[in-house]
Design a protein around this motif. Structure first.
Motif, short mmCIF file in Angstrom:
data_model
loop_
_atom_site.label_atom_id
_atom_site.label_comp_id
_atom_site.label_asym_id
_atom_site.label_seq_id
_atom_site.Cartn_x
_atom_site.Cartn_y
_atom_site.Cartn_z
N SER A 1 0.57 -1.58 -0.47
CA SER A 1 -0.11 -0.26 0.01
C SER A 1 0.78 1.23 -0.11
O SER A 1 2.04 0.68 0.40
CB SER A 1 -1.04 0.11 1.51
OG SER A 1 -0.25 0.89 2.45
N ALA B 1 0.76 3.92 1.89
CA ALA B 1 0.79 4.08 3.20
C ALA B 1 1.35 3.54 3.76
O ALA B 1 2.39 4.07 4.93
CB ALA B 1 -0.17 3.79 4.20
N THR B 2 2.43 1.70 3.90
CA THR B 2 2.65 1.72 3.42
C THR B 2 4.18 2.03 3.16
O THR B 2 5.30 2.27 3.73
CB THR B 2 3.12 -0.31 3.14
OG1 THR B 2 2.29 -0.59 3.53
CG2 THR B 2 4.34 -1.01 3.91
N ASP C 1 4.75 4.94 1.80
CA ASP C 1 5.45 6.51 2.80
C ASP C 1 5.57 6.82 4.33
O ASP C 1 6.48 7.19 4.23
CB ASP C 1 3.78 6.78 2.67
CG ASP C 1 3.56 7.27 1.07
OD1 ASP C 1 4.14 7.29 0.79
OD2 ASP C 1 2.65 8.08 1.26
N ARG C 2 6.02 5.28 4.56
CA ARG C 2 6.08 4.94 6.26
C ARG C 2 8.12 4.50 6.04
O ARG C 2 8.73 4.43 7.12
CB ARG C 2 6.03 4.06 6.50
CG ARG C 2 4.49 5.06 8.06
CD ARG C 2 3.67 3.67 8.68
NE ARG C 2 2.67 2.67 8.47
CZ ARG C 2 1.45 2.64 7.61
NH1 ARG C 2 1.00 3.83 7.57
NH2 ARG C 2 1.50 1.68 7.13
N ARG D 1 -2.30 11.90 10.62
CA ARG D 1 -2.41 12.16 9.99
C ARG D 1 -3.35 12.81 9.42
O ARG D 1 -3.76 13.45 8.53
CB ARG D 1 -3.29 10.69 9.60
CG ARG D 1 -2.27 9.68 9.17
CD ARG D 1 -2.93 8.31 8.21
NE ARG D 1 -3.31 7.70 9.72
CZ ARG D 1 -2.89 6.62 10.07
NH1 ARG D 1 -1.51 6.42 10.26
NH2 ARG D 1 -3.09 6.25 11.51
N VAL E 1 -3.79 6.90 1.99
CA VAL E 1 -3.99 5.62 2.63
C VAL E 1 -5.49 4.97 2.75
O VAL E 1 -6.33 5.23 1.98
CB VAL E 1 -4.59 6.37 4.63
CG1 VAL E 1 -3.27 6.83 4.44
CG2 VAL E 1 -5.95 6.72 4.56
N GLN F 1 -8.40 2.63 7.09
CA GLN F 1 -8.02 3.57 8.26
C GLN F 1 -8.48 4.92 8.37
O GLN F 1 -8.44 5.18 9.62
CB GLN F 1 -6.26 3.73 7.26
CG GLN F 1 -5.38 4.25 8.46
CD GLN F 1 -4.49 3.91 9.34
OE1 GLN F 1 -4.13 2.89 9.26
NE2 GLN F 1 -4.91 4.61 10.84
#
Lengths: 214, 214
Positions: free
Chosen positions: A11, A13-14, A16-17, B17, B47, B51
């Motif tokens: 994803s 989001a992953t 981006d982390r 977020r 995201v 979430q």
């Protein structure tokens, strides 16, 4: 690791982390830490240990149960996933204070980002150098981008010129745009855009201070 | 909403977020969008809709099932949660290009962050103004911070002066520090520190371009 890395659907989001993990591991390594638990890593970044284990499991096996992650190994692997072992050529468009600050930013080059050109329209700036990188007139963008194999363009021009600069960058053959102007730029879907809003950092600060002061 | 807002235990990851939600809602509002689904909001931010629903449920009920979120209402509520309806006084320490760029950054003030003072040590800069805000010598920090009720200090000094500047800010009575220097600063636990690493934006770009180019 090779198998899962290629096949996993990961994803955004992953993804981006991952740079946050990378950066925190790097700081830990500099502090002399060799092994780090997902609890500790999570505490430093501000995500749950479960989230970390979930994120990293998408790429393969990095940790030892009950021991933790080997900092150097995990850092190298994440760096590889992020493509930081590759060399990226970047260009800055717009030599205001922000463009100048970015041209001097020390943290890009160790991560594989090499500033190859700077563009502006001000005759007083053309031909000058920042950190040994030349400032060219925007009219030469396509020529320079091709010649120097530049993949990423950074937009630090005033807001009203951001869209036209983005269009020029795309026409010049750039693949990714890092946009600091506080507007949404329209580019083809094949171009990856990262928008930076500097006020985001202050906003989360505001939350914590609100709570603290009652 | 009032009840749950006060009582909920909210993770740092969620808090971090919220400014992204706020910003995306603001851009949507400017585009004339009145209602947005969690799918659409998620797509814009990167995201998952799950979430988003989870994050926002921690604060109360914002959406209508099968309809979506009312953009303006959700924006106002998140702004309130983030304390953006409050006024924050900020100071910039270090007038290099980055400090100068931040002093000119247009997006702070609409979000409630008001630049009240700038500090430096260069005699040529002391007494000058950027955007009608005066540059003071650091020796006057405590006096000015108290007098102007400054809560947040921004560190844009060269790396080697970042720690001493942080210590001075804490002694002057600041509550939060936004640190742009690429080192970890040590301050008491009561001070909230947000560290900015400008290369994080480029790192996630690198991932996408790596995939794209094979």
């Amino acid at each position: 690791m090779k198998e899962s890395k290629e096949n996993a659907v990961i994803s955004k989001a992953t993804i981006d982390r991952l740079p946050l993990y990378y950066r925190t591991l790097k700081l830990s390594q500099e502090e002399g830490i060799e092994i780090i638990s997902s609890d500790e890593l999570g505490r430093k970044i501000g995500v749950t240990p479960e989230q970390i284990r979930k994120d990293l499991s998408a790429f393969g096996e990095f940790g030892k149960k009950g021991v933790g992650y080997y900092v150097r190994e995990l850092m190298r692997n994440i760096g590889e996933i992020l493509g930081l072992n590759r060399k990226w050529n970047i260009a800055i468009c717009g030599v205001g204070h922000l463009g100048w600050a970015l041209a001097n930013y020390a943290n890009f080059s160790p991560q594989g980002f090499h500033l190859q050109a700077i563009f502006d329209i001000d005759p007083d700036k053309i031909g000058r150098y920042i950190n040994e990188v030349e400032i060219f007139h925007v009219s030469r963008m396509k020529e320079i981008v091709t010649e120097r194999d530049i993949q990423i363009g950074i937009i630090t021009v005033p807001m009203e010129f951001a869209q036209s600069t983005a269009t020029q960058l795309v026409e010049a053959g750039i693949k990714g745009i890092w946009n600091f102007a506080p507007i949404k730029i329209n580019v083809p879907d094949t171009i990856h855009v990262v928008s930076e809003d500097l006020s985001v950092g202050l906003s989360s600060m505001s939350y914590y201070l609100s709570r603290q002061n009652g």
